[in-house]
Design a protein around this motif. Structure first.
Motif, short mmCIF file in Angstrom:
data_model
loop_
_atom_site.label_atom_id
_atom_site.label_comp_id
_atom_site.label_asym_id
_atom_site.label_seq_id
_atom_site.Cartn_x
_atom_site.Cartn_y
_atom_site.Cartn_z
N MET A 85 0.87 -1.18 0.00
CA MET A 85 0.00 0.00 0.00
C MET A 85 0.90 1.23 0.00
N ASN A 87 0.36 4.29 0.48
CA ASN A 87 0.07 5.09 1.67
C ASN A 87 -0.79 4.24 2.60
N ASN A 90 -4.42 5.23 3.17
CA ASN A 90 -5.39 5.23 2.07
C ASN A 90 -5.62 3.80 1.60
N GLU A 91 -6.68 3.60 0.82
CA GLU A 91 -7.05 2.24 0.41
C GLU A 91 -6.35 1.78 -0.87
N GLU A 92 -5.51 2.60 -1.46
CA GLU A 92 -4.82 2.19 -2.68
C GLU A 92 -3.97 0.95 -2.43
N GLY A 93 -4.22 -0.09 -3.22
CA GLY A 93 -3.49 -1.35 -3.08
C GLY A 93 -3.96 -2.24 -1.96
N ASP A 96 -5.51 -5.56 -3.65
CA ASP A 96 -4.97 -5.95 -4.95
C ASP A 96 -4.49 -7.41 -4.93
#
Length: 215
Positions: A85, A87, A90-93, A96
């Motif tokens: 991730m 960051n 944050n929810e990015e990744g 995945d």
């Protein structure tokens, strides 16, 4: 080359507490997951796949069959703080699908006996984090189709089509010479042909009555 999954036993995650366990702020920020391969024996690891679930960083340690002068109980770090991730807040990744390959590791991944996955999530925003759908792969046996493809791309010298075709073709200089001779003969025949119109009954521009009467 094909790959095959390696049968494994994934133990339950063990949480390492971060902060004061007596306060509300105390929460597990590190999980440790041990993976054993009881039926596979020592093998060469080629790929690891999984679905992330809010894990920010991943480290992997490996235990391998040691040399005669080295104990097999020693753990070696083969992946250190791999970012899942960008960051952690944050929810990015966060969810995945991820594949890790042999060339990304810090050491050779042959003669693997056991793996230890160390998951870290420093953000307090996510109550739970883990890795799902964990799978481990090694090289499988070479399939007959791939062997056949390799045979086609590397034929034996006596099977090479270019060589056989080259031997079957006539000498281009000889072919060119024969074509030139045929062209010259054609031109000579064309030049010798008369262009005068031959009448059916006329003789020297006059008609013979006997010839006309017979017709």
């Amino acid at each position: 080359m094909s790959r095959v999954p390696v049968p494994c036993h994934i133990k339950g995650a063990v949480a390492l507490q971060v902060g004061d366990v007596r306060t509300v702020q105390g929460r597990p920020g590190v999980l440790v997951i041990d993976v054993t391969f009881p039926t596979a024996g020592p093998f060469e690891l080629q790929e690891i796949t999984f679905k992330n679930y809010y894990t920010a960083f991943l480290s992997i340690r490996v235990r391998q069959v040691g040399s005669p002068n080295q104990s097999s109980t020693k753990w070696i770090t083969c992946l250190r703080d791999y970012c899942l991730m960008p960051n952690p807040h944050n929810e990015e990744g966060a969810q995945d699908y991820v594949s890790l390959y042999k060339h990304q590791m810090l050491c050779d991944m042959d003669k693997v006996l056991e793996l230890r996955l160390i998951l870290r999530q420093p953000s307090p925003l996510w109550l739970n984090f883990t890795l799902e759908e964990l799978q481990f792969f090694q090289h499988g046996p070479q399939s007959s189709s791939s062997a056949f493809t390799k045979w086609l791309s590397h034929p034996a010298p006596y099977e090479q089509p270019a060589l056989l075709l080259q031997q079957a073709l006539p000498d281009p200089d000889k072919v060119s010479s024969e074509v030139q001779q045929m062209w010259m003969l054609t031109e000579m025949i064309r030049a010798s042909r008369t262009t005068a119109r031959i009448g059916r009954f006329d003789v020297d521009g006059c008609y013979d009555l006997n010839l006309l009467s017979y017709t």
